[in-house]
Write a protein that holds these residues in place. Sequence first.
Motif, PDB file in Angstrom:
ATOM      1  N   GLU A  39       0.848  -1.182   0.000  1.00  0.00           N
ATOM      2  CA  GLU A  39       0.000   0.000   0.000  1.00  0.00           C
ATOM      3  C   GLU A  39       0.885   1.233   0.000  1.00  0.00           C
ATOM      4  N   ILE A  40       0.596   2.165  -0.912  1.00  0.00           N
ATOM      5  CA  ILE A  40       1.395   3.381  -1.039  1.00  0.00           C
ATOM      6  C   ILE A  40       0.648   4.601  -0.532  1.00  0.00           C
ATOM      7  N   MET A  41      -0.647   4.659  -0.786  1.00  0.00           N
ATOM      8  CA  MET A  41      -1.392   5.836  -0.349  1.00  0.00           C
ATOM      9  C   MET A  41      -2.874   5.552  -0.255  1.00  0.00           C
ATOM     10  N   ARG A  42      -3.568   6.439   0.464  1.00  0.00           N
ATOM     11  CA  ARG A  42      -5.023   6.391   0.591  1.00  0.00           C
ATOM     12  C   ARG A  42      -5.579   7.751   0.192  1.00  0.00           C
ATOM     13  N   VAL A  43      -6.661   7.727  -0.553  1.00  0.00           N
ATOM     14  CA  VAL A  43      -7.367   8.950  -0.938  1.00  0.00           C
ATOM     15  C   VAL A  43      -8.699   8.918  -0.210  1.00  0.00           C
ATOM     16  N   PRO A  44      -8.945   9.892   0.663  1.00  0.00           N
ATOM     17  CA  PRO A  44     -10.198   9.873   1.424  1.00  0.00           C
ATOM     18  C   PRO A  44     -11.394  10.256   0.559  1.00  0.00           C
ATOM     19  N   VAL A  45     -12.559   9.885   1.036  1.00  0.00           N
ATOM     20  CA  VAL A  45     -13.795  10.248   0.356  1.00  0.00           C
ATOM     21  C   VAL A  45     -13.942  11.768   0.396  1.00  0.00           C
ATOM     22  N   GLY A  46     -14.475  12.327  -0.670  1.00  0.00           N
ATOM     23  CA  GLY A  46     -14.706  13.767  -0.760  1.00  0.00           C
ATOM     24  C   GLY A  46     -16.000  14.024  -1.504  1.00  0.00           C
ATOM     25  N   PRO A  47     -16.331  15.289  -1.753  1.00  0.00           N
ATOM     26  CA  PRO A  47     -17.597  15.622  -2.417  1.00  0.00           C
ATOM     27  C   PRO A  47     -17.784  14.909  -3.762  1.00  0.00           C
ATOM     28  N   ASP A  48     -16.730  14.813  -4.543  1.00  0.00           N
ATOM     29  CA  ASP A  48     -16.790  14.139  -5.842  1.00  0.00           C
ATOM     30  C   ASP A  48     -15.741  13.043  -5.930  1.00  0.00           C
ATOM     31  N   GLN A  49     -15.427  12.435  -4.799  1.00  0.00           N
ATOM     32  CA  GLN A  49     -14.339  11.465  -4.748  1.00  0.00           C
ATOM     33  C   GLN A  49     -14.716  10.266  -3.883  1.00  0.00           C
ATOM     34  N   LEU A  50     -14.629   9.064  -4.454  1.00  0.00           N
ATOM     35  CA  LEU A  50     -14.792   7.842  -3.673  1.00  0.00           C
ATOM     36  C   LEU A  50     -13.483   7.569  -2.937  1.00  0.00           C
ATOM     37  N   ALA A  51     -13.552   6.943  -1.785  1.00  0.00           N
ATOM     38  CA  ALA A  51     -12.340   6.543  -1.067  1.00  0.00           C
ATOM     39  C   ALA A  51     -11.595   5.505  -1.900  1.00  0.00           C
ATOM     40  N   MET A  52     -10.262   5.626  -1.942  1.00  0.00           N
ATOM     41  CA  MET A  52      -9.439   4.713  -2.737  1.00  0.00           C
ATOM     42  C   MET A  52      -8.159   4.392  -1.979  1.00  0.00           C
ATOM     43  N   TRP A  57       4.967  -0.570  -6.110  1.00  0.00           N
ATOM     44  CA  TRP A  57       6.290  -0.783  -5.547  1.00  0.00           C
ATOM     45  C   TRP A  57       6.712   0.507  -4.891  1.00  0.00           C
ATOM     46  N   ALA A  58       7.270   0.445  -3.701  1.00  0.00           N
ATOM     47  CA  ALA A  58       7.537   1.620  -2.871  1.00  0.00           C
ATOM     48  C   ALA A  58       8.341   2.708  -3.583  1.00  0.00           C
ATOM     49  N   ALA A  59       9.301   2.331  -4.398  1.00  0.00           N
ATOM     50  CA  ALA A  59      10.155   3.324  -5.047  1.00  0.00           C
ATOM     51  C   ALA A  59       9.505   3.917  -6.308  1.00  0.00           C
ATOM     52  N   VAL A  60       8.344   3.449  -6.645  1.00  0.00           N
ATOM     53  CA  VAL A  60       7.662   3.864  -7.877  1.00  0.00           C
ATOM     54  C   VAL A  60       6.245   4.292  -7.524  1.00  0.00           C
ATOM     55  N   LYS A  61       5.590   4.978  -8.406  1.00  0.00           N
ATOM     56  CA  LYS A  61       4.214   5.410  -8.166  1.00  0.00           C
ATOM     57  C   LYS A  61       3.261   4.213  -8.121  1.00  0.00           C
ATOM     58  N   PRO A  62       2.073   4.402  -7.535  1.00  0.00           N
ATOM     59  CA  PRO A  62       1.099   3.302  -7.494  1.00  0.00           C
ATOM     60  C   PRO A  62       0.576   2.960  -8.885  1.00  0.00           C
ATOM     61  N   PHE A  63       0.246   1.684  -9.079  1.00  0.00           N
ATOM     62  CA  PHE A  63      -0.299   1.258 -10.369  1.00  0.00           C
ATOM     63  C   PHE A  63      -1.602   0.479 -10.223  1.00  0.00           C
ATOM     64  N   PHE A  64      -1.954   0.086  -9.009  1.00  0.00           N
ATOM     65  CA  PHE A  64      -3.155  -0.713  -8.766  1.00  0.00           C
ATOM     66  C   PHE A  64      -3.955  -0.061  -7.650  1.00  0.00           C
ATOM     67  N   TRP A  65      -5.194   0.328  -7.954  1.00  0.00           N
ATOM     68  CA  TRP A  65      -6.056   1.033  -7.007  1.00  0.00           C
ATOM     69  C   TRP A  65      -7.319   0.227  -6.750  1.00  0.00           C
ATOM     70  N   ILE A  66      -7.741   0.208  -5.486  1.00  0.00           N
ATOM     71  CA  ILE A  66      -9.061  -0.331  -5.171  1.00  0.00           C
ATOM     72  C   ILE A  66      -9.923   0.840  -4.716  1.00  0.00           C
ATOM     73  N   VAL A  67     -11.168   0.828  -5.152  1.00  0.00           N
ATOM     74  CA  VAL A  67     -12.085   1.945  -4.940  1.00  0.00           C
ATOM     75  C   VAL A  67     -13.285   1.455  -4.146  1.00  0.00           C
ATOM     76  N   ASP A  68     -13.680   2.218  -3.132  1.00  0.00           N
ATOM     77  CA  ASP A  68     -14.839   1.873  -2.314  1.00  0.00           C
ATOM     78  C   ASP A  68     -16.106   2.047  -3.144  1.00  0.00           C
ATOM     79  N   ALA A  69     -16.619   0.945  -3.649  1.00  0.00           N
ATOM     80  CA  ALA A  69     -17.795   0.975  -4.526  1.00  0.00           C
ATOM     81  C   ALA A  69     -18.656  -0.249  -4.241  1.00  0.00           C
TER      82      ALA A  69
END
Length: 138
Positions: A39-52, A57-69
Amino acid sequence: MTSLDRTGSQIDHLNFGVHDLAASAEFYSAALEPLGVTEIMRVPVGPDQLAMIAFGWAAVKPFFWIVDAPGSRIGPHTHLAFSAPDRASVDAFHVAALAAGATELRAPGLQPEYHATYYGSFVRDLNGIDLEAVCHHD
């Protein structure tokens, strides 16, 4: 036809809607750890944003996201393959995924129908996504 620079990945990232974000995060944290995917990061729920929650890989940006749906539906034959550095990592992914609640589809082993050194493991996650860990060399 033009020549393309193929030094980077062809797909930047993938998002999948999941029924239970917390349970799915726990599953993926355990199942993908043997492959070095965390896990690299969490995006909280917002007005137009689902939690994700993002994995990569830690040294690279995220490539796989799960979305609260919770109402999302996974289509049949949805498949996601993760690269493994070696066959032992494929085996460890399989054990970890099953321990985290996956259903076995195919035990780790050579899959010569793809090519001579294709070594893969196939499981189904908590959301009905078919997951694979694959190593393409001896």
